[in-house]
Design an enzyme around this catalytic site. Structure first.
Site, PDB file in Angstrom:
ATOM      1  N   HIS A 260       0.817  -1.229   0.000  1.00 27.75           N
ATOM      2  CA  HIS A 260       0.000   0.000   0.000  1.00 27.75           C
ATOM      3  C   HIS A 260       0.848   1.276   0.000  1.00 27.75           C
ATOM      4  O   HIS A 260       0.301   2.374  -0.130  1.00 27.75           O
ATOM      5  CB  HIS A 260      -0.932   0.035   1.213  1.00 27.75           C
ATOM      6  CG  HIS A 260      -1.991  -1.015   1.211  1.00 27.75           C
ATOM      7  ND1 HIS A 260      -2.878  -1.180   0.166  1.00 27.75           N
ATOM      8  CD2 HIS A 260      -2.317  -1.974   2.123  1.00 27.75           C
ATOM      9  CE1 HIS A 260      -3.698  -2.193   0.444  1.00 27.75           C
ATOM     10  NE2 HIS A 260      -3.373  -2.694   1.618  1.00 27.75           N
TER      11      HIS A 260
ATOM     12  N   ASP B 105      -2.662 -10.750  -2.372  1.00 32.08           N
ATOM     13  CA  ASP B 105      -3.258 -10.191  -1.147  1.00 32.08           C
ATOM     14  C   ASP B 105      -4.711  -9.800  -1.458  1.00 32.08           C
ATOM     15  O   ASP B 105      -5.019  -9.390  -2.584  1.00 32.08           O
ATOM     16  CB  ASP B 105      -2.454  -8.962  -0.716  1.00 32.08           C
ATOM     17  CG  ASP B 105      -2.865  -8.416   0.647  1.00 32.08           C
ATOM     18  OD1 ASP B 105      -2.113  -8.618   1.610  1.00 32.08           O
ATOM     19  OD2 ASP B 105      -3.937  -7.760   0.739  1.00 32.08           O
TER      20      ASP B 105
ATOM     21  N   HIS C  46      -6.362  -7.325  -0.563  1.00 30.24           N
ATOM     22  CA  HIS C  46      -6.521  -5.895  -0.828  1.00 30.24           C
ATOM     23  C   HIS C  46      -5.780  -5.508  -2.105  1.00 30.24           C
ATOM     24  O   HIS C  46      -4.739  -6.098  -2.417  1.00 30.24           O
ATOM     25  CB  HIS C  46      -5.949  -5.070   0.338  1.00 30.24           C
ATOM     26  CG  HIS C  46      -6.588  -5.371   1.663  1.00 30.24           C
ATOM     27  ND1 HIS C  46      -6.051  -6.285   2.542  1.00 30.24           N
ATOM     28  CD2 HIS C  46      -7.720  -4.904   2.223  1.00 30.24           C
ATOM     29  CE1 HIS C  46      -6.838  -6.353   3.626  1.00 30.24           C
ATOM     30  NE2 HIS C  46      -7.862  -5.528   3.450  1.00 30.24           N
TER      31      HIS C  46
ATOM     32  N   ASP D 275      -4.456 -12.798   3.366  1.00 33.56           N
ATOM     33  CA  ASP D 275      -5.713 -12.358   3.974  1.00 33.56           C
ATOM     34  C   ASP D 275      -6.948 -12.641   3.123  1.00 33.56           C
ATOM     35  O   ASP D 275      -8.061 -12.247   3.482  1.00 33.56           O
ATOM     36  CB  ASP D 275      -5.642 -10.872   4.371  1.00 33.56           C
ATOM     37  CG  ASP D 275      -4.972 -10.012   3.320  1.00 33.56           C
ATOM     38  OD1 ASP D 275      -4.720 -10.510   2.215  1.00 33.56           O
ATOM     39  OD2 ASP D 275      -4.704  -8.832   3.613  1.00 33.56           O
TER      40      ASP D 275
HETATM   41 ZN    ZN Z   1      -4.201  -7.198   2.641  1.00 34.06          ZN
END
Ligand code: ZN
Length: 307
Positions: free
Chosen positions: A123, A160, A162, A243
């Site tokens: 991120h 991931d 996200h 995740d």
């Molecule tokens: Zn994540």
């Protein structure tokens, strides 16, 4: 040749405060299961060359980041990105683990590597910390591969749950990289739609709804495989977040621990003939400690089985 695990005790000195999901036990839980696997090589991070940092992040941001670590207590860099006095070493060791991994692969000391580090990186954008992340570890690895070893087609597969807005941002105008992400959408951090294709059509984003199960995920993952075969990468990076597991408290995918073996296996099967098995993986998210440890173990199992 064997698979290397690159990790450092400094990751445990990156303190995020009680109740923060990105906690020191994450790395420890993975290391504990990997220690049972006897065919691994254990390595420590090396230093990220300043030049590579500056190819990845803005000079202002790097300077700000270096000055942002508190003398005591914890400090928020954004709403959920926390640093403590020990974070400085942890942040630069996390990035430096990718440098060690690449040099070891290039020097044929091991065939591939998994960097078990924190904080995660996907991120972190060129000029900001975000979502538990301070430096784009995968972006730094990409720039090092290009600068030091002249790689021309580096694929980064980010599974991931996200969207890796930071990886996307850092690699946006990098003609020698292809960034691919599967992720829950709509969801944190926003973005990552099919329209996000990078500046040079060098990104493939596959948004998937909350509730995506294994079968639905692998149907979508066929597009990742097809794109990789079409691209013919000369080096493969995994931004390896776990995740998307059904037990993860932060997201709503329904994958099992075994699915991470399958994701890894399928990706390697599609790319090994182009990369000669040169693969670097770096830990991103994964917040249920048992699910994280099992899933990461399965990821490493697949890495270690490849020729
Ligand atoms: Zn994540």
């Amino acid at each position: 040749m064997k698979t290397a695990i690159v990790t450092s005790d400094t990751s445990e000195n990156h303190l995020t405060g009680d109740g923060h999901p990105e906690q020191p036990k994450r790395v420890r839980s993975i290391i504990n299961v990997l220690k049972k696997k006897k065919d691994l090589i254990w390595e420590k991070p090396s230093i990220v060359p300043e030049k590579i940092l500056k190819l990845t992040h803005t000079e202002d941001y790097i300077q700000n980041l270096k000055n942002s670590f508190p003398q005591k207590g914890i400090k928020f860099l954004d709403g959920d990105t926390v640093v403590s006095p020990g974070s400085k070493e942890a942040v630069f060791d996390a990035a430096g683990s990718t440098i060690r991994a690449i040099d070891g692969i290039e020097n044929k000391r091991f065939k591939n590597a998994f960097c078990v580090v924190r904080p995660p990186g996907h991120h972190a954008e060129k000029n900001k910390a975000m979502g538990f992340c301070c430096l784009s570890n995968a972006g730094i690895a990409t720039n090092y591969l290009i600068d030091k070893y002249n790689y021309k087609k580096i694929a980064c597969v980010d599974f991931d749950v996200h969207w890796g807005n930071g990886n996307y941002n850092v690699l946006y105008d990098n003609k020698r990289s292809l960034y691919i992400s599967t992720h829950q959408y709509p969801f944190y951090p926003g973005g990552g739609t099919e329209n996000d294709k990078g500046k040079y059509n060098n990104s493939l984003n596959i948004p998937l709804p909350a509730g995506t199960n294994s079968e639905q995920y692998f149907n979508a993952y066929d597009r990742v495989i097809d794109r990789l075969i079409d691209y013919k990468p000369d080096f493969l990076i995994f931004s390896a977040g776990f995740d998307a597991h059904k037990n993860d408290p932060l997201a709503q995918f329904e994958l099992s621990s075994e699915d991470f073996y399958e994701i890894t296996k399928r990706t390697l099967k599609a790319t090994n003939k182009f990369t000669n098995g040169k693969v670097l993986s770096v830990l991103e998210g994964g917040y249920d400690l048992n699910a994280l440890a099992e899933s990461a173990f399965n990821h490493v199992k697949a890495l270690s089985e490849t020729e």
